[in-house]
Design a protein around this motif. Structure first.
Motif, PDB file in Angstrom:
ATOM      1  N   GLN A  50      -6.418   7.422  -7.686  1.00 39.30           N
ATOM      2  CA  GLN A  50      -5.366   6.422  -7.860  1.00 39.30           C
ATOM      3  C   GLN A  50      -4.398   6.571  -6.700  1.00 39.30           C
ATOM      4  N   THR A  51      -3.963   5.450  -6.162  1.00 35.99           N
ATOM      5  CA  THR A  51      -2.955   5.472  -5.115  1.00 35.99           C
ATOM      6  C   THR A  51      -2.010   4.304  -5.321  1.00 35.99           C
ATOM      7  N   THR A  52      -0.751   4.518  -4.980  1.00 39.22           N
ATOM      8  CA  THR A  52       0.244   3.456  -5.049  1.00 39.22           C
ATOM      9  C   THR A  52       0.743   3.203  -3.634  1.00 39.22           C
ATOM     10  N   VAL A  53       0.746   1.933  -3.254  1.00 38.77           N
ATOM     11  CA  VAL A  53       1.121   1.532  -1.902  1.00 38.77           C
ATOM     12  C   VAL A  53       2.287   0.569  -1.994  1.00 38.77           C
ATOM     13  N   SER A  54       3.303   0.797  -1.183  1.00 40.15           N
ATOM     14  CA  SER A  54       4.407  -0.168  -1.121  1.00 40.15           C
ATOM     15  C   SER A  54       4.358  -0.846   0.231  1.00 40.15           C
ATOM     16  N   GLN A  55       4.816  -2.067   0.247  1.00 32.53           N
ATOM     17  CA  GLN A  55       4.810  -2.868   1.464  1.00 32.53           C
ATOM     18  C   GLN A  55       5.768  -2.264   2.476  1.00 32.53           C
ATOM     19  N   ARG A  56       5.392  -2.274   3.745  1.00 32.99           N
ATOM     20  CA  ARG A  56       6.227  -1.687   4.792  1.00 32.99           C
ATOM     21  C   ARG A  56       7.215  -2.681   5.396  1.00 32.99           C
ATOM     22  N   LYS A  57       7.047  -3.930   5.158  1.00 30.73           N
ATOM     23  CA  LYS A  57       7.944  -4.917   5.759  1.00 30.73           C
ATOM     24  C   LYS A  57       9.353  -4.749   5.222  1.00 30.73           C
ATOM     25  N   ILE A  58      10.332  -4.777   6.109  1.00 32.58           N
ATOM     26  CA  ILE A  58      11.723  -4.606   5.694  1.00 32.58           C
ATOM     27  C   ILE A  58      12.286  -5.927   5.199  1.00 32.58           C
ATOM     28  N   GLN A  59      12.007  -6.998   5.906  1.00 38.83           N
ATOM     29  CA  GLN A  59      12.509  -8.304   5.498  1.00 38.83           C
ATOM     30  C   GLN A  59      11.331  -9.167   5.089  1.00 38.83           C
ATOM     31  N   ARG A  60      11.555  -9.974   4.058  1.00 44.70           N
ATOM     32  CA  ARG A  60      10.477 -10.837   3.569  1.00 44.70           C
ATOM     33  C   ARG A  60      10.713 -12.245   4.001  1.00 44.70           C
ATOM     34  N   ARG A 113      -4.251   0.915   3.698  1.00 44.75           N
ATOM     35  CA  ARG A 113      -3.759   0.517   5.026  1.00 44.75           C
ATOM     36  C   ARG A 113      -3.605  -0.996   5.112  1.00 44.75           C
ATOM     37  N   ASP A 114      -4.584  -1.732   4.594  1.00 44.26           N
ATOM     38  CA  ASP A 114      -4.496  -3.197   4.595  1.00 44.26           C
ATOM     39  C   ASP A 114      -3.335  -3.694   3.741  1.00 44.26           C
ATOM     40  N   ILE A 115      -3.186  -3.125   2.552  1.00 43.21           N
ATOM     41  CA  ILE A 115      -2.141  -3.565   1.618  1.00 43.21           C
ATOM     42  C   ILE A 115      -0.753  -3.260   2.187  1.00 43.21           C
ATOM     43  N   ARG A 116      -0.596  -2.090   2.765  1.00 50.68           N
ATOM     44  CA  ARG A 116       0.709  -1.635   3.256  1.00 50.68           C
ATOM     45  C   ARG A 116       1.321  -2.617   4.250  1.00 50.68           C
ATOM     46  N   THR A 117       0.496  -3.225   5.086  1.00 48.96           N
ATOM     47  CA  THR A 117       1.009  -4.129   6.125  1.00 48.96           C
ATOM     48  C   THR A 117       0.801  -5.591   5.787  1.00 48.96           C
ATOM     49  N   GLY A 118       0.352  -5.890   4.575  1.00 43.88           N
ATOM     50  CA  GLY A 118       0.098  -7.273   4.177  1.00 43.88           C
ATOM     51  C   GLY A 118       1.259  -7.893   3.427  1.00 43.88           C
ATOM     52  N   SER A 170       8.867 -13.464  -4.818  1.00 40.15           N
ATOM     53  CA  SER A 170      10.001 -13.522  -3.881  1.00 40.15           C
ATOM     54  C   SER A 170      11.342 -13.292  -4.568  1.00 40.15           C
ATOM     55  N   SER A 171      11.416 -13.610  -5.851  1.00 39.00           N
ATOM     56  CA  SER A 171      12.684 -13.471  -6.566  1.00 39.00           C
ATOM     57  C   SER A 171      13.007 -12.020  -6.916  1.00 39.00           C
ATOM     58  N   ASP A 172      12.026 -11.129  -6.806  1.00 38.28           N
ATOM     59  CA  ASP A 172      12.269  -9.728  -7.123  1.00 38.28           C
ATOM     60  C   ASP A 172      13.110  -9.071  -6.041  1.00 38.28           C
ATOM     61  N   ASP A 173      13.919  -8.081  -6.433  1.00 44.25           N
ATOM     62  CA  ASP A 173      14.826  -7.421  -5.498  1.00 44.25           C
ATOM     63  C   ASP A 173      14.215  -6.208  -4.805  1.00 44.25           C
ATOM     64  N   PHE A 174      13.001  -5.824  -5.152  1.00 45.06           N
ATOM     65  CA  PHE A 174      12.412  -4.655  -4.518  1.00 45.06           C
ATOM     66  C   PHE A 174      11.094  -5.022  -3.841  1.00 45.06           C
ATOM     67  N   HIS A 175      10.636  -4.144  -2.978  1.00 32.99           N
ATOM     68  CA  HIS A 175       9.412  -4.392  -2.231  1.00 32.99           C
ATOM     69  C   HIS A 175       8.199  -4.345  -3.163  1.00 32.99           C
ATOM     70  N   PRO A 176       7.204  -5.157  -2.870  1.00 34.39           N
ATOM     71  CA  PRO A 176       5.997  -5.145  -3.694  1.00 34.39           C
ATOM     72  C   PRO A 176       5.328  -3.771  -3.690  1.00 34.39           C
ATOM     73  N   ARG A 177       4.756  -3.434  -4.835  1.00 32.25           N
ATOM     74  CA  ARG A 177       4.019  -2.188  -5.003  1.00 32.25           C
ATOM     75  C   ARG A 177       2.671  -2.509  -5.610  1.00 32.25           C
ATOM     76  N   VAL A 178       1.634  -1.948  -5.030  1.00 38.60           N
ATOM     77  CA  VAL A 178       0.280  -2.142  -5.547  1.00 38.60           C
ATOM     78  C   VAL A 178      -0.300  -0.771  -5.872  1.00 38.60           C
ATOM     79  N   THR A 179      -0.753  -0.613  -7.100  1.00 38.65           N
ATOM     80  CA  THR A 179      -1.440   0.611  -7.501  1.00 38.65           C
ATOM     81  C   THR A 179      -2.916   0.288  -7.639  1.00 38.65           C
TER      82      THR A 179
END
Length: 172
Positions: free
Chosen positions: A162-172, A51-56, A134-143
């Motif tokens: 094991q869980t994989t979380v992707s960031q929920r922010k649309i714009q960085r 939950r923390d990672i998803r919105t960070g 920031s230079s990457d074209d996809f949203h961050p993913r943390v496993t």
């Protein structure tokens, strides 16, 4: 008299089988309770972290447990790292890592606080961060990968999550 001895022997064997079955059931119940406790504890910790990672943002994967930036920058670690520091949705700097066999959380300059019970020993805890730059074209993913052990002897339970979380922010 012979019939009495035979019936006592049959009764003793029946009682031995019943007691053995009762002991096996009791042991199975203990193991189930230990496993359920370990599962609940690790699941709670992983949900809190996710939950923390998803919105960070600004995910910084530390190369060791001392690698904790004061102000998080972006650092990937596709081969894994033992700590993760990032800025949460409230703007606080949050760090997760394993210390003394427990998953612990630190907010800003505070002390590390355990988020897992002392009933479970964490044997492995690692983060894999991809796409935080920031230079990457996809949203961050943390496993997040963890292994916990609870109980001793025949009631010892081991749990791998094991869980994989992707960031929920649309714009960085």
């Amino acid at each position: 008299m012979l019939e009495m001895i035979v019936s006592m022997g049959v009764f003793a064997i029946a009682v031995l089988i019943a007691v053995g079955s009762l002991l096996a059931l009791t042991n199975a119940q203990k193991k189930a309770l230990v496993f359920q406790s370990a599962q609940d504890n690790l699941r709670f910790a992983m949900e809190t972290i996710a939950r923390d990672i998803r919105t960070g943002d600004f995910y910084y994967c530390g190369s060791n447990i001392s690698d904790i930036p004061v102000i998080p920058s972006e650092k990937d670690c596709s081969s894994g790292g033992p700590s993760l520091t990032f800025r949460n949705v409230s703007g606080n700097v949050v760090t997760y890592q394993m210390r003394n066999g427990r998953i612990q959380k630190k907010i800003d300059a505070g002390d590390f606080q355990p988020i897992t019970s002392s009933d479970i020993a964490i044997e492995y805890f690692n983060f894999f961060v991809i796409g935080s730059l920031s230079s990457d074209d996809f949203h961050p993913r943390v496993t997040v990968v963890t292994k916990g052990v609870s109980g001793l002897g025949s009631v010892r339970s081991e749990l791998n999550l094991q869980t994989t979380v992707s960031q929920r922010k649309i714009q960085r």
